[in-house]
Design an enzyme around this catalytic site. Structure first.
Site, PDB file in Angstrom:
ATOM      1  N   ASN A   9      57.109 -33.249  21.474  1.00 15.85           N
ATOM      2  CA  ASN A   9      58.153 -32.250  21.733  1.00 15.85           C
ATOM      3  C   ASN A   9      57.538 -31.197  22.659  1.00 15.85           C
ATOM      4  O   ASN A   9      56.762 -30.355  22.207  1.00 15.85           O
ATOM      5  CB  ASN A   9      58.589 -31.638  20.385  1.00 15.85           C
ATOM      6  CG  ASN A   9      59.577 -30.502  20.567  1.00 15.85           C
ATOM      7  OD1 ASN A   9      60.093 -30.278  21.653  1.00 15.85           O
ATOM      8  ND2 ASN A   9      59.832 -29.775  19.485  1.00 15.85           N
ATOM      9  N   TRP A  10      57.880 -31.286  23.932  1.00  8.37           N
ATOM     10  CA  TRP A  10      57.234 -30.405  24.916  1.00  8.37           C
ATOM     11  C   TRP A  10      57.796 -28.979  24.873  1.00  8.37           C
ATOM     12  O   TRP A  10      57.266 -28.096  25.534  1.00  8.37           O
ATOM     13  CB  TRP A  10      57.384 -30.985  26.329  1.00  8.37           C
ATOM     14  CG  TRP A  10      56.675 -32.294  26.529  1.00  8.37           C
ATOM     15  CD1 TRP A  10      55.874 -32.943  25.622  1.00  8.37           C
ATOM     16  CD2 TRP A  10      56.685 -33.121  27.696  1.00  8.37           C
ATOM     17  NE1 TRP A  10      55.397 -34.122  26.156  1.00  8.37           N
ATOM     18  CE2 TRP A  10      55.887 -34.259  27.428  1.00  8.37           C
ATOM     19  CE3 TRP A  10      57.306 -33.029  28.951  1.00  8.37           C
ATOM     20  CZ2 TRP A  10      55.676 -35.272  28.363  1.00  8.37           C
ATOM     21  CZ3 TRP A  10      57.099 -34.043  29.882  1.00  8.37           C
ATOM     22  CH2 TRP A  10      56.289 -35.148  29.594  1.00  8.37           C
ATOM     23  N   LYS A  11      58.863 -28.779  24.147  1.00  6.30           N
ATOM     24  CA  LYS A  11      59.499 -27.453  24.032  1.00  6.30           C
ATOM     25  C   LYS A  11      59.722 -26.844  25.425  1.00  6.30           C
ATOM     26  O   LYS A  11      59.974 -27.586  26.360  1.00  6.30           O
ATOM     27  CB  LYS A  11      58.665 -26.548  23.117  1.00  6.30           C
ATOM     28  CG  LYS A  11      58.363 -27.215  21.766  1.00  6.30           C
ATOM     29  CD  LYS A  11      57.794 -26.277  20.742  1.00  6.30           C
ATOM     30  CE  LYS A  11      57.524 -27.041  19.449  1.00  6.30           C
ATOM     31  NZ  LYS A  11      57.018 -26.209  18.377  1.00  6.30           N
ATOM     32  N   HIS A  98      65.833 -28.584  14.897  1.00  9.07           N
ATOM     33  CA  HIS A  98      64.473 -28.042  14.922  1.00  9.07           C
ATOM     34  C   HIS A  98      64.493 -26.606  14.381  1.00  9.07           C
ATOM     35  O   HIS A  98      65.421 -25.847  14.652  1.00  9.07           O
ATOM     36  CB  HIS A  98      63.919 -28.073  16.348  1.00  9.07           C
ATOM     37  CG  HIS A  98      62.445 -27.810  16.374  1.00  9.07           C
ATOM     38  ND1 HIS A  98      61.933 -26.544  16.246  1.00  9.07           N
ATOM     39  CD2 HIS A  98      61.390 -28.654  16.447  1.00  9.07           C
ATOM     40  CE1 HIS A  98      60.597 -26.620  16.263  1.00  9.07           C
ATOM     41  NE2 HIS A  98      60.251 -27.888  16.379  1.00  9.07           N
ATOM     42  N   GLU A 100      63.038 -24.016  15.235  1.00  7.35           N
ATOM     43  CA  GLU A 100      63.150 -22.957  16.260  1.00  7.35           C
ATOM     44  C   GLU A 100      64.612 -22.760  16.669  1.00  7.35           C
ATOM     45  O   GLU A 100      65.032 -21.655  16.981  1.00  7.35           O
ATOM     46  CB  GLU A 100      62.268 -23.312  17.475  1.00  7.35           C
ATOM     47  CG  GLU A 100      60.795 -23.127  17.148  1.00  7.35           C
ATOM     48  CD  GLU A 100      59.844 -24.001  17.929  1.00  7.35           C
ATOM     49  OE1 GLU A 100      60.237 -24.565  18.973  1.00  7.35           O
ATOM     50  OE2 GLU A 100      58.673 -24.136  17.488  1.00  7.35           O
ATOM     51  N   GLU A 170      59.276 -30.955   8.879  1.00  6.50           N
ATOM     52  CA  GLU A 170      58.432 -29.972   9.546  1.00  6.50           C
ATOM     53  C   GLU A 170      58.461 -28.658   8.765  1.00  6.50           C
ATOM     54  O   GLU A 170      59.377 -27.843   8.945  1.00  6.50           O
ATOM     55  CB  GLU A 170      58.941 -29.706  10.965  1.00  6.50           C
ATOM     56  CG  GLU A 170      58.972 -30.930  11.856  1.00  6.50           C
ATOM     57  CD  GLU A 170      58.936 -30.541  13.332  1.00  6.50           C
ATOM     58  OE1 GLU A 170      58.008 -30.990  14.011  1.00  6.50           O
ATOM     59  OE2 GLU A 170      59.802 -29.779  13.774  1.00  6.50           O
ATOM     60  N   GLY A 176      53.177 -24.620  14.933  1.00  4.28           N
ATOM     61  CA  GLY A 176      52.529 -23.764  15.931  1.00  4.28           C
ATOM     62  C   GLY A 176      51.594 -22.731  15.331  1.00  4.28           C
ATOM     63  O   GLY A 176      51.153 -21.807  16.016  1.00  4.28           O
ATOM     64  N   SER A 216      51.588 -28.497  13.466  1.00  6.86           N
ATOM     65  CA  SER A 216      50.148 -28.414  13.737  1.00  6.86           C
ATOM     66  C   SER A 216      49.424 -29.747  13.528  1.00  6.86           C
ATOM     67  O   SER A 216      48.268 -29.773  13.099  1.00  6.86           O
ATOM     68  CB  SER A 216      49.492 -27.306  12.912  1.00  6.86           C
ATOM     69  OG  SER A 216      50.085 -26.055  13.218  1.00  6.86           O
ATOM     70  N   GLY A 237      54.034 -30.937  18.728  1.00  5.17           N
ATOM     71  CA  GLY A 237      54.354 -29.890  19.692  1.00  5.17           C
ATOM     72  C   GLY A 237      53.168 -29.629  20.595  1.00  5.17           C
ATOM     73  O   GLY A 237      52.908 -30.361  21.548  1.00  5.17           O
ATOM     74  N   GLY A 238      52.398 -28.591  20.268  1.00  4.08           N
ATOM     75  CA  GLY A 238      51.276 -28.153  21.112  1.00  4.08           C
ATOM     76  C   GLY A 238      50.357 -29.288  21.573  1.00  4.08           C
ATOM     77  O   GLY A 238      49.979 -29.353  22.749  1.00  4.08           O
TER      78      GLY A 238
END
Ligand code: PGA
Length: 265
Positions: A9-11, A98, A100, A170, A176, A216, A237-238
């Site tokens: 997930n490149w956000k 998600h 966010e 999640e 994150g 994470s 993600g990251g």
């Protein structure tokens, strides 16, 4: 058997050239290190869906996902992107729910249900995210939170519709933050979710829906997390933003698949 999935997930990261480069590098890596039971999904930002889709086209075992969708098909919704638009960019998945989006864009269970209806109705497969906040976990409400998130959304659908969905657990407090859930916490929640699927839809659905962990997850903890029996991969993600890190996470899943097939022999 259910699919193993490693999804990036490149956000809201990467510009056009960077997204194209990352997509191309991941496609090269997937064609070098292919496993028939592993699906790799890339979720770039909307403007790059087509470019990343073209860059990965022809590579077996990669699919493209959008990070969000609108619940209406078309119309006067300035700035929004519809399910048919996403499909026309050759994406086969969409991330819905998600944390966010729930937190910063006030997406409620009612809205997520409407988004799921549109996506599923058009054959776009949801990667549906659920997860509890830190306060909900600390007050011992994590199981009821997850159950309620599912009952208000995904559990409105038929067995066949749920079977085309991927669930991502999640925990919000792990996204994150560098704080990932322990393998025990992950396995316990994944088994709980699978148990809810079993109760509502029966064994075929429970055994076939992939449940991913997100929060994470990185090159150093992926092997332990993927070793949990009810974990079918990760929503990353990251650590999906650098080819080497993402490659290491995929390798951990491939190693897990190889161990499983030896145990089954
Ligand atoms: P993270 O994000 O891996 O950076 O924690 C996961 C996600 O939000 O899907």
């Amino acid at each position: 058997m259910r699919k193993k999935i490693v999804a990036g997930n490149w956000k809201m990261n990467k510009t056009y050239g960077e997204a194209l480069l990352l997509g191309t590098e991941v496609a090269d890596m997937v064609s070098r290190e292919h496993h028939p039971e592993l699906l790799t999904i890339l979720a770039p930002a909307f403007p790059f869906l087509t470019a990343v889709s073209r860059a990965t086209d022809g590579t077996d075992g990669i699919s493209i996902a959008a990070q969000n969708c609108h619940h209406e098909i078309s119309g006067a919704f300035t700035g929004e992107v519809s399910v048919p638009m996403i499909i026309s960019c050759s994406a086969h998945y969409v991330i819905i729910g998600h944390s966010e989006r729930r937190q910063y864009f006030n997406e409620t269970d009612e809205l997520l249900l409407a988004k799921l209806k549109t996506a599923i109705g058009h054959g776009l497969r949801p990667i549906f995210c659920i997860g509890e906040t830190k306060a909900q976990r600390e007050s011992g409400k994590h199981f009821e939170t997850i159950q309620s998130q599912l009952e208000k959304t995904l559990f409105h659908f038929s067995a066949a519709q749920v079977a085309m969905t991927v669930i991502a657990y999640e925990p919000v407090w792990a996204i994150g933050t560098g704080l990932n859930a322990t393998p025990e916490q992950v396995q316990e929640m994944h088994a709980f979710i699978r148990g809810l699927l079993l109760k509502k839809y029966g064994i075929a659905v429970a055994e076939n829906v992939s449940i991913l962990y997100g929060g994470s997850c990185n090159a150093s903890n992926a092997a332990t997390i993927f070793g949990c029996p009810d974990v079918d991969g990760g929503l990353i993600g990251g650590a999906s933003l650098k080819t080497e890190d993402f490659a290491a996470i995929r390798k951990a899943m491939i190693a897990q698949l190889k161990t499983q097939s030896i145990t089954q022999e």
